[in-house]
Design a protein around this motif. Structure first.
Motif, short mmCIF file in Angstrom:
data_model
loop_
_atom_site.label_atom_id
_atom_site.label_comp_id
_atom_site.label_asym_id
_atom_site.label_seq_id
_atom_site.Cartn_x
_atom_site.Cartn_y
_atom_site.Cartn_z
N SER A 167 0.86 -1.24 0.00
CA SER A 167 0.07 0.07 -0.19
C SER A 167 0.86 1.13 0.11
N LYS A 168 2.22 1.02 0.25
CA LYS A 168 3.11 2.28 0.33
C LYS A 168 3.73 2.48 -1.11
N PRO A 169 4.01 3.50 -1.55
CA PRO A 169 4.74 4.00 -2.75
C PRO A 169 6.07 3.95 -2.53
N VAL A 170 6.73 3.60 -3.51
CA VAL A 170 8.53 3.68 -3.43
C VAL A 170 8.82 5.04 -3.84
N GLY A 171 9.37 5.68 -2.88
CA GLY A 171 9.88 7.16 -3.00
C GLY A 171 11.23 7.18 -3.75
N VAL A 172 11.43 8.15 -4.51
CA VAL A 172 12.71 7.97 -5.33
C VAL A 172 13.25 9.49 -5.15
N TYR A 173 14.81 9.59 -4.73
CA TYR A 173 15.33 10.99 -4.75
C TYR A 173 16.82 10.60 -5.36
N TYR A 194 10.70 6.56 -14.84
CA TYR A 194 11.13 5.70 -13.78
C TYR A 194 10.54 4.20 -14.14
N GLN A 195 11.43 3.36 -13.95
CA GLN A 195 11.03 1.98 -14.02
C GLN A 195 11.30 0.92 -13.01
N ASP A 208 8.08 10.59 -17.14
CA ASP A 208 7.74 12.10 -16.70
C ASP A 208 8.27 13.28 -17.89
N ASN A 209 7.30 13.41 -18.86
CA ASN A 209 7.48 14.18 -19.95
C ASN A 209 7.29 15.72 -19.74
N GLY A 210 6.53 15.89 -18.57
CA GLY A 210 6.45 17.38 -18.19
C GLY A 210 7.33 17.95 -17.21
N GLY A 211 8.09 17.15 -16.82
CA GLY A 211 9.13 17.60 -15.78
C GLY A 211 8.63 17.70 -14.35
N VAL A 223 17.45 18.38 -8.78
CA VAL A 223 16.82 17.50 -7.81
C VAL A 223 15.74 16.81 -8.25
N LEU A 224 15.49 15.54 -8.44
CA LEU A 224 14.45 14.71 -8.90
C LEU A 224 13.63 14.08 -7.70
N ILE A 225 12.47 14.20 -7.58
CA ILE A 225 11.67 13.26 -6.70
C ILE A 225 10.59 12.78 -7.33
N GLY A 226 10.53 11.28 -7.31
CA GLY A 226 9.66 10.31 -7.92
C GLY A 226 8.94 9.55 -6.95
N SER A 227 7.83 8.92 -7.32
CA SER A 227 6.93 8.13 -6.42
C SER A 227 6.49 7.17 -7.11
#
Length: 234
Positions: A167-173, A194-195, A208-211, A223-227
């Motif tokens: 239920s928890k997303p994988v955070g990416v920094y 992100y794959q 993430d085409n729109g940044g 700095v990139l923050i993904g989820s």
């Protein structure tokens, strides 16, 4: 027993920031009742030396975890974390010794590991460590004092075990250095995806085409923050 992880982020041409993160299973700690709460106390000592045994950095801290009696059983299934951010020179090799003591039981854990900061060249396109995080949250402002798990104006709580609940997303920094700028918008010209892969096959992908995952951008640093959602993963 405890987990240990170093990460590397470019500070300038001569230095990198090295967050040293420690993680403890609460069930390995000794909780004693103090007043109305159960408290575990940990003493942490660290020393960074060069290969010629010259002392570069030294730190010492006491940290604690506390739970009300009704939450102690739940707390024993959780983890406690500690972090120290060290500025170190590039193009040098170091070793770090960390001694951890459970102040309630007297048990001691020791680890020695090499620290090899990458050499981020002035003009070359490069990236920092990739942190998989259980929490990534931008702050309203940069703290005036050093705080654990804070990089700039972002709080990043690493997941050292890399095990996430469904239920928890994988955070990416991630930080990117020396990205080219679009001369029209003066924004970084990046293609970001992100794959998540399993046995070499992509099971989840976010383009993430729109940044939108760009949290901060300048000519030297992005700095990139993904989820990434885990809802559809086995």
């Amino acid at each position: 027993p405890f987990k240990f992880r170093p990460d590397y982020f470019r500070l300038n041409e001569q230095q990198v920031l090295v967050p040293i993160t420690l993680e403890f299973e609460n069930r390995e700690l000794t909780f004693k009742k103090e007043g109305q709460v159960h408290v575990a106390k940990i003493g942490i000592y660290g020393i960074v030396t060069s290969l010629t045994n010259r002392i570069i950095q030294e730190f010492e801290d006491d940290v604690s975890s506390a739970y009300q009696p009704e939450y102690l059983e739940q707390g024993l299934q959780m983890r406690s974390m500690y972090q120290k951010v060290l500025p170190l020179k590039t193009k040098m090799r170091y070793k770090i010794d960390i001694v951890v003591k459970d102040l309630n039981s007297g048990k001691v854990g020791v680890i020695r590991q090499a620290i090899i900061p990458p050499a981020y060249e002035k003009e070359s396109f490069s990236v920092s460590s990739l942190i998989l995080a259980q929490q990534v949250s931008p702050l309203r402002e940069i703290p005036k004092r050093e705080e654990m798990f804070v990089l700039g104006d972002v709080k990043v709580l690493p997941n050292l075990g890399k095990v996430f609940r469904q239920s928890k997303p994988v955070g990416v920094y991630l930080q990117v250095y020396n990205a080219s700028l679009d001369q029209t918008t003066l924004e970084p010209s990046l293609q970001i995806s992100y794959q998540l892969l399993h046995d070499g096959e992509t099971v989840s992908e976010y383009l993430d085409n729109g940044g939108t995952s760009i949290q901060y951008a300048s000519g030297q640093r992005v700095v990139l923050i993904g989820s990434m959602s885990t809802e559809d993963l086995e």
